[in-house]
Structures are given as C-alpha cells and as structure tokens.
Design an enzyme around this catalytic site. Structure first.
Site, PDB file in Angstrom:
ATOM      1  N   GLY A 274      -7.553 -15.784  -0.301  1.00 36.37           N
ATOM      2  CA  GLY A 274      -6.382 -15.711   0.571  1.00 36.37           C
ATOM      3  C   GLY A 274      -5.838 -14.305   0.534  1.00 36.37           C
ATOM      4  O   GLY A 274      -6.563 -13.353   0.256  1.00 36.37           O
TER       5      GLY A 274
ATOM      6  N   VAL B 278       0.838  -1.205   0.000  1.00 37.17           N
ATOM      7  CA  VAL B 278       0.000   0.000   0.000  1.00 37.17           C
ATOM      8  C   VAL B 278       0.874   1.257   0.000  1.00 37.17           C
ATOM      9  O   VAL B 278       0.670   2.173  -0.810  1.00 37.17           O
ATOM     10  CB  VAL B 278      -0.954  -0.004   1.224  1.00 37.17           C
ATOM     11  CG1 VAL B 278      -1.658   1.333   1.384  1.00 37.17           C
ATOM     12  CG2 VAL B 278      -1.989  -1.113   1.065  1.00 37.17           C
TER      13      VAL B 278
ATOM     14  N   CYS C  98      -5.243  -9.560   3.176  1.00 40.65           N
ATOM     15  CA  CYS C  98      -6.320  -8.616   3.500  1.00 40.65           C
ATOM     16  C   CYS C  98      -7.579  -9.319   3.982  1.00 40.65           C
ATOM     17  O   CYS C  98      -7.951  -9.192   5.137  1.00 40.65           O
ATOM     18  CB  CYS C  98      -6.604  -7.746   2.290  1.00 40.65           C
ATOM     19  SG  CYS C  98      -5.138  -6.851   1.786  1.00 40.65           S
TER      20      CYS C  98
ATOM     21  N   LEU D 186      -6.955  -0.511  -3.023  1.00 42.08           N
ATOM     22  CA  LEU D 186      -6.239  -1.101  -4.165  1.00 42.08           C
ATOM     23  C   LEU D 186      -6.082  -2.612  -4.011  1.00 42.08           C
ATOM     24  O   LEU D 186      -5.985  -3.151  -2.904  1.00 42.08           O
ATOM     25  CB  LEU D 186      -4.875  -0.444  -4.354  1.00 42.08           C
ATOM     26  CG  LEU D 186      -3.808  -0.500  -3.260  1.00 42.08           C
ATOM     27  CD1 LEU D 186      -3.058  -1.815  -3.264  1.00 42.08           C
ATOM     28  CD2 LEU D 186      -2.841   0.644  -3.458  1.00 42.08           C
TER      29      LEU D 186
ATOM     30  N   GLU E 261      -3.760  -5.929  -4.994  1.00 46.38           N
ATOM     31  CA  GLU E 261      -2.434  -6.312  -5.485  1.00 46.38           C
ATOM     32  C   GLU E 261      -2.591  -6.752  -6.936  1.00 46.38           C
ATOM     33  O   GLU E 261      -3.625  -7.308  -7.314  1.00 46.38           O
ATOM     34  CB  GLU E 261      -1.868  -7.466  -4.655  1.00 46.38           C
ATOM     35  CG  GLU E 261      -1.417  -7.011  -3.292  1.00 46.38           C
ATOM     36  CD  GLU E 261      -0.811  -8.137  -2.468  1.00 46.38           C
ATOM     37  OE1 GLU E 261      -0.300  -9.097  -3.049  1.00 46.38           O
ATOM     38  OE2 GLU E 261      -0.876  -8.030  -1.239  1.00 46.38           O
TER      39      GLU E 261
ATOM     40  N   LYS F  62     -13.823   0.563   5.319  1.00 46.73           N
ATOM     41  CA  LYS F  62     -12.763  -0.347   4.853  1.00 46.73           C
ATOM     42  C   LYS F  62     -13.025  -1.791   5.297  1.00 46.73           C
ATOM     43  O   LYS F  62     -13.019  -2.721   4.481  1.00 46.73           O
ATOM     44  CB  LYS F  62     -11.407   0.148   5.370  1.00 46.73           C
ATOM     45  CG  LYS F  62     -10.260  -0.775   5.077  1.00 46.73           C
ATOM     46  CD  LYS F  62      -9.954  -0.873   3.603  1.00 46.73           C
ATOM     47  CE  LYS F  62      -8.992  -2.009   3.337  1.00 46.73           C
ATOM     48  NZ  LYS F  62      -8.560  -2.096   1.977  1.00 46.73           N
TER      49      LYS F  62
ATOM     50  N   THR G 117      -5.229  -0.584   7.051  1.00 46.22           N
ATOM     51  CA  THR G 117      -6.550  -1.037   7.503  1.00 46.22           C
ATOM     52  C   THR G 117      -6.529  -1.158   9.024  1.00 46.22           C
ATOM     53  O   THR G 117      -5.726  -1.905   9.577  1.00 46.22           O
ATOM     54  CB  THR G 117      -6.873  -2.408   6.878  1.00 46.22           C
ATOM     55  OG1 THR G 117      -6.757  -2.273   5.475  1.00 46.22           O
ATOM     56  CG2 THR G 117      -8.270  -2.870   7.241  1.00 46.22           C
TER      57      THR G 117
ATOM     58  N   GLU H  15      -7.439   2.606   1.882  1.00 46.28           N
ATOM     59  CA  GLU H  15      -7.005   2.279   0.520  1.00 46.28           C
ATOM     60  C   GLU H  15      -7.785   1.059   0.032  1.00 46.28           C
ATOM     61  O   GLU H  15      -7.995   0.126   0.780  1.00 46.28           O
ATOM     62  CB  GLU H  15      -5.492   1.962   0.589  1.00 46.28           C
ATOM     63  CG  GLU H  15      -4.862   1.702  -0.713  1.00 46.28           C
ATOM     64  CD  GLU H  15      -5.175   2.777  -1.720  1.00 46.28           C
ATOM     65  OE1 GLU H  15      -4.754   3.925  -1.523  1.00 46.28           O
ATOM     66  OE2 GLU H  15      -5.877   2.473  -2.710  1.00 46.28           O
TER      67      GLU H  15
HETATM   68  C1  UGA Z   1      -8.409  -6.922  -1.515  1.00 49.22           C
HETATM   69  C2  UGA Z   1      -9.509  -5.969  -1.999  1.00 49.22           C
HETATM   70  O1  UGA Z   1     -10.031  -6.428  -3.254  1.00 49.22           O
HETATM   71  C3  UGA Z   1      -8.982  -4.546  -2.164  1.00 49.22           C
HETATM   72  O2  UGA Z   1     -10.056  -3.676  -2.500  1.00 49.22           O
HETATM   73  C4  UGA Z   1      -8.363  -4.093  -0.838  1.00 49.22           C
HETATM   74  O3  UGA Z   1      -7.803  -2.800  -0.943  1.00 49.22           O
HETATM   75  C5  UGA Z   1      -7.265  -5.066  -0.443  1.00 49.22           C
HETATM   76  O4  UGA Z   1      -7.832  -6.384  -0.316  1.00 49.22           O
HETATM   77  C6  UGA Z   1      -6.700  -4.600   0.879  1.00 49.22           C
HETATM   78  O5  UGA Z   1      -7.441  -4.538   1.860  1.00 49.22           O
HETATM   79  O6  UGA Z   1      -5.528  -4.181   0.904  1.00 49.22           O
HETATM   80  P1  UGA Z   1      -6.377  -8.228  -2.691  1.00 49.22           P
HETATM   81  O7  UGA Z   1      -6.205  -8.916  -1.375  1.00 49.22           O
HETATM   82  O8  UGA Z   1      -5.184  -7.672  -3.385  1.00 49.22           O
HETATM   83  O9  UGA Z   1      -7.413  -6.997  -2.544  1.00 49.22           O
HETATM   84  O10 UGA Z   1      -7.007  -9.295  -3.679  1.00 49.22           O
HETATM   85  P2  UGA Z   1      -8.389  -9.555  -4.417  1.00 49.22           P
HETATM   86  O11 UGA Z   1      -8.204  -9.346  -5.861  1.00 49.22           O
HETATM   87  O12 UGA Z   1      -9.507  -8.869  -3.767  1.00 49.22           O
HETATM   88  O13 UGA Z   1      -8.528 -11.140  -4.167  1.00 49.22           O
HETATM   89  C7  UGA Z   1      -8.577 -11.661  -2.832  1.00 49.22           C
HETATM   90  C8  UGA Z   1      -8.775 -13.159  -2.863  1.00 49.22           C
HETATM   91  O14 UGA Z   1     -10.088 -13.487  -3.306  1.00 49.22           O
HETATM   92  C9  UGA Z   1      -7.814 -13.910  -3.803  1.00 49.22           C
HETATM   93  O15 UGA Z   1      -7.329 -15.052  -3.140  1.00 49.22           O
HETATM   94  C10 UGA Z   1      -8.687 -14.301  -4.980  1.00 49.22           C
HETATM   95  O16 UGA Z   1      -8.264 -15.473  -5.610  1.00 49.22           O
HETATM   96  C11 UGA Z   1     -10.040 -14.507  -4.299  1.00 49.22           C
HETATM   97  N1  UGA Z   1     -11.195 -14.335  -5.205  1.00 49.22           N
HETATM   98  C12 UGA Z   1     -11.476 -13.113  -5.742  1.00 49.22           C
HETATM   99  C13 UGA Z   1     -12.024 -15.423  -5.470  1.00 49.22           C
HETATM  100  O17 UGA Z   1     -11.792 -16.551  -4.977  1.00 49.22           O
HETATM  101  N2  UGA Z   1     -13.101 -15.249  -6.297  1.00 49.22           N
HETATM  102  C14 UGA Z   1     -13.403 -14.048  -6.854  1.00 49.22           C
HETATM  103  O18 UGA Z   1     -14.416 -13.954  -7.584  1.00 49.22           O
HETATM  104  C15 UGA Z   1     -12.557 -12.952  -6.568  1.00 49.22           C
END
Ligand code: UGA
Length: 429
Positions: free
Chosen positions: A255, A11, A258, A151, A153, A202, A119, A149
């Site tokens: 996973g 972040v 976050c 965002l 990854e 958040k 967070t 935030e």
């Molecule tokens: C998440 C949030 O999407 C962001 O908005 C937030 O800022 C961030 O946490 C944080 O708090 O810093 P991130 O952890 O980078 O972002 O990843 P995501 O793209 O949200 O995916 C999280 C997990 O959910 C991954 O393991 C992904 O494989 C899983 N996922 C996502 C699913 O199993 N199915 C889906 O339809 C979407």
C-alpha cells in the site's frame, strides 16, 4: 549553494532537512500556512523517526515560507516536491506541478535549475520546459532536471543520506556540474543521464519492487495449495544474488502513496506512448487478490462474519509511519464490515489518521484492549510491539484463540503450541 524546496510533505521536508544536514542553506516552501507556521516553530507534520532532531540541529540553515516568489529568489536549485496524486483514470495529476512552475517562471530573476523530485511520468520535463519558456518574464536562463527520490517512509533520513544511487537527468553541462557539486557530501554512485531516462528510472524502480512483492505473494498462494512454506521458499530464492532477499516478504500486499499510484501512472503513460504494460496490470491484480484472500481466511476461521468481532492489529500501510494512504487495512476492514462484522482496532501511530478514513470502529488503547472480546486477532501491520506481545494474556482475552497473521510475524509451530489456531500467508493452512 542555496536551495529551495517546494512542497514540505514526506519527500520535500525530509529532503530539505537532509540538504541542510549536508551543509546547504535551504528554504522550504508550502502553500499550507498552518504547516509552515508549525515548521517555523519546529513542529513536524509527519511521523518520521529522527526528523525532528535533525530539523532542530539544522534550524539555522532552514527557512520556511508560503511564498514561492520570495522563497526561490536566492536559490541556485529549486526542487519541486509537490504531490502528484492519481486521477480516476490512473494518470498522475500534474496540475500542482503546473501551478508551481507557473509561479516560478513568473517570479524568477536569475539562472536556476528547476528540478522534478516528485514522481512524474516520463516526458513531464518537456512540458515543464515548455511552460517555463512560455511564462518567463524577460530573458532569464534556466535548466530543467530530474532528480528522483528513492527514500522509504520510516527510513527516510537514512535513505536520503545513504542512498544506493543518485539519479540525475540533465540537459546541460552547467546543470550537470552543479549537481555533482551538490551531491559531493554523499558517498553514492551517480547515474547521470537525460531527463526522460531519469524520470523513467523512478517509475520503473517502484514498479519493479511492487512486481517483486506480487511475485512472492503469487508464489505464496501456490505454497498454500501445495504444502510448501513461503518463508523458506523466499529464503531459497533470495539468496541468489541476482534476485536478492529484499522485498520478498509475502503478506496482504503493498500500500502507501507510492506503489499503487505509480504502477497505475506508469501503465497509463506507457499506454499513451503506445505500449500496453500488461505485466503491471497483473501485479495490481495479485495485490488486490491478497486482500480478498485475507478476508476469506478470516471467514474460513470464523464461519459466519455477521456480528462477529474482529480484532485488527495495525492500520498504517507499513510499520514506522502514521500513513494510511492506500493502506491494505482500509479494504480489508471495509470488506469485513460489509459482511456484518464489528471491528476493534489499534495502531501505535496511525489512530488519528485512521479515524478520518475508517468509521464505525472501536479504536482501542493497545493490542490487549483489541483482543478483549474479539473472536479472532488479525495482524495487518507488522509493528514490533505486536511481535513482542504477551501471547498467553492475548489468549485469555480472546473469545476464541485464533490468530490470522497477514504479515507472517509469528512461527506457526510455536504459536500452535500455545493453543492458538493460526493462519499465516503462504504457510500450510
Ligand atoms: C517506496 C519505495 O520503496 C521507495 O524507494 C520510494 O522512494 C517510495 O516508495 C516513493 O516512491 O516515494 P514506501 O512507499 O515508503 O517506499 O514503502 P516501502 O517500504 O517500499 O513499502 C511499500 C509497501 O510494500 C508497504 O505496504 C509494505 O508493507 C509492502 N511490502 C514491502 C511488502 O508487502 N513486502 C515486502 O517484502 C516489502
């Protein structure tokens, strides 16, 4: 306007570089001197597409230091972007925040806004304010704010520069106006509110997204039991604008650093405030069950796991990152190893990280190397390069043509035509 960002993790570093891209002079501060020395030379400690290029482009506007007293003096706004890892109780560990705030208060000489970007549980702002008042030397004005935030990854730069919304929790007009000025270059709705609401937005956002994933995963289990197809069911649900199609990909669960920790921390703070958030407990439970269910599918396909070789494609918690924190691959591989299976694995970016966490694995050079002499191939992270594999070659290399697809990257009908036995998630088994 000048900014200081404390913490140069995912972040903090992305925020620093993006604020520089927006035109501000930014000082990135981190206690890790190796990281700071690297950043001064343009070495990025994380894998995030486009970050290195943007850092190089804005290097004139970016400074890096290990010293909080030195790094914050000229800043109008100080963003705290340090880690808030989970304690064994599930509470967020806010000790790094406390330490950073103490250092800010002891060295600050002029008005600044101290902003929580990490967070944090609701009401952390109150504690930060009390600590500032206690530790400040002399009469220096300050404001506390929350500017969470959102965002993701792997999409961090796009999300920072094109956010769906900007949430700002403030207590004074002065702070509010500085934030409005700060975010002028970004075209996004501003949600301006008090600090508690911003903090809660958040945790509630991440928890809602995690809930959406667990919901579709629970539905996927009913699909398997009933002969329905989760991909069509998700499409049918997601086209309703009130629901939305995003985050309805069924799989082996979420996973990353976050969702798992934020769910726990949100439940803990709600409980401390007097509300038991049972719904979120169920979200976590479903997420754990998906990993167990995946291992069961593998066992079902191979009968006994003892001495079988399982090929694992993908280790990172999602594609586009090297991040292994709370990656489903960890629990899945550990369970397979406990049952006596041997593991061959490959990930395009997370191999080095994985070696620190997952032992007794044969790390391979690509998907074909994994398939060689494996009794089945398991898709754990949906990297594009796995979607585009030469499946005929994979079939020849495998001991038996079995694919267990934890992310539904293949079409069952097509893959079965090639002679594979195929199991996906929420698809007729
Ligand atoms: C998440 C949030 O999407 C962001 O908005 C937030 O800022 C961030 O946490 C944080 O708090 O810093 P991130 O952890 O980078 O972002 O990843 P995501 O793209 O949200 O995916 C999280 C997990 O959910 C991954 O393991 C992904 O494989 C899983 N996922 C996502 C699913 O199993 N199915 C889906 O339809 C979407």
């Amino acid at each position: 306007m000048k900014l200081a960002i404390i913490g140069t993790g995912h972040v903090g570093l992305v925020s620093a570089v993006c604020f520089a891209e927006m035109g501000y002079e930014v000082t990135g501060i981190d206690s890790d001197s190796k990281k700071i020395e690297g950043l001064k030379k343009g070495i990025i400690p994380i894998y995030e597409e486009g970050l290195k290029e943007l850092l190089d482009k804005n290097k004139q506007k970016l400074k890096f230091t290990t010293s909080i007293p030195e790094g914050i003096q000229e800043a109008d706004i100080i963003f705290i972007c340090v880690g808030t890892p989970p304690k064994t109780s599930g509470d967020a560990d806010l000790s790094i925040i406390e330490d950073v705030v103490t250092q800010i208060a002891s060295s600050m000489k002029s008005y600044k806004i101290i902003v929580e970007k990490s967070t944090v549980p609701v009401q952390t702002g109150k504690r930060v304010k009390q600590l500032m008042e206690m530790k400040l030397k002399g009469k220096v004005e300050f404001d506390i704010a929350s500017n969470p935030e959102f965002l993701r990854e792997a999409k961090a730069i796009y999300d920072s520069l094109h956010p769906d919304r900007i949430v700002i929790g403030v207590e004074s007009e002065r702070a509010k106006n500085l934030f409005i000025e700060l975010y002028k270059p970004i075209n996004a709705p501003l949600v301006i509110t008090n600090i508690e609401s911003a903090e809660l937005i958040k945790h509630a956002s991440n928890s809602f997204l995690a809930m959406k994933i667990s919901f579709i995963n629970a539905v996927s289990t009913v699909c398997e039991l009933s002969g329905a197809d989760i991909r069509k069911v998700a499409e049918g649900i997601g086209l309703d604008k009130r629901i939305g199609k995003d985050f309805l990909n069924a799989g082996i669960g979420f996973g990353g650093f976050c969702f798992p920790k934020d769910l726990k921390a949100f439940r803990r703070i709600a409980s401390k405030l007097g509300y038991e958030f049972g719904l979120l407990e169920e979200v976590e439970k479903i997420n754990e069950e998906m990993k167990i269910g995946f291992v069961d599918k593998i066992e079902n396909a191979l009968w006994n796991l003892k001495d079988k070789t399982i090929g694992i494609l993908g280790l990172a918690f999602k594609p586009g990152t090297e991040d292994m924190r709370y990656a489903p691959s960890i629990d899945i591989i550990s369970a397979l190893q406990e049952s006596g299976a041997k593991i061959r694995a490959y990930d395009p970016e997370a191999m080095e990280e994985a070696k620190g966490v997952l032992k007794d694995i044969t790390y391979c050079k690509d998907a074909y190397d994994v398939a060689k002499d494996s009794d089945c191939l398991c898709i754990v992270t949906e990297w594009d390069e796995f979607k585009n594999m030469d499946l005929k070659k994979i079939k020849d290399l495998l001991r038996s043509p079995i694919i267990i697809d934890g992310r539904n990257i293949f079409e069952k009908e097509k893959i079965e035509k090639l002679g594979f036995k195929y199991k996906g998630i929420g698809i007729k088994q």
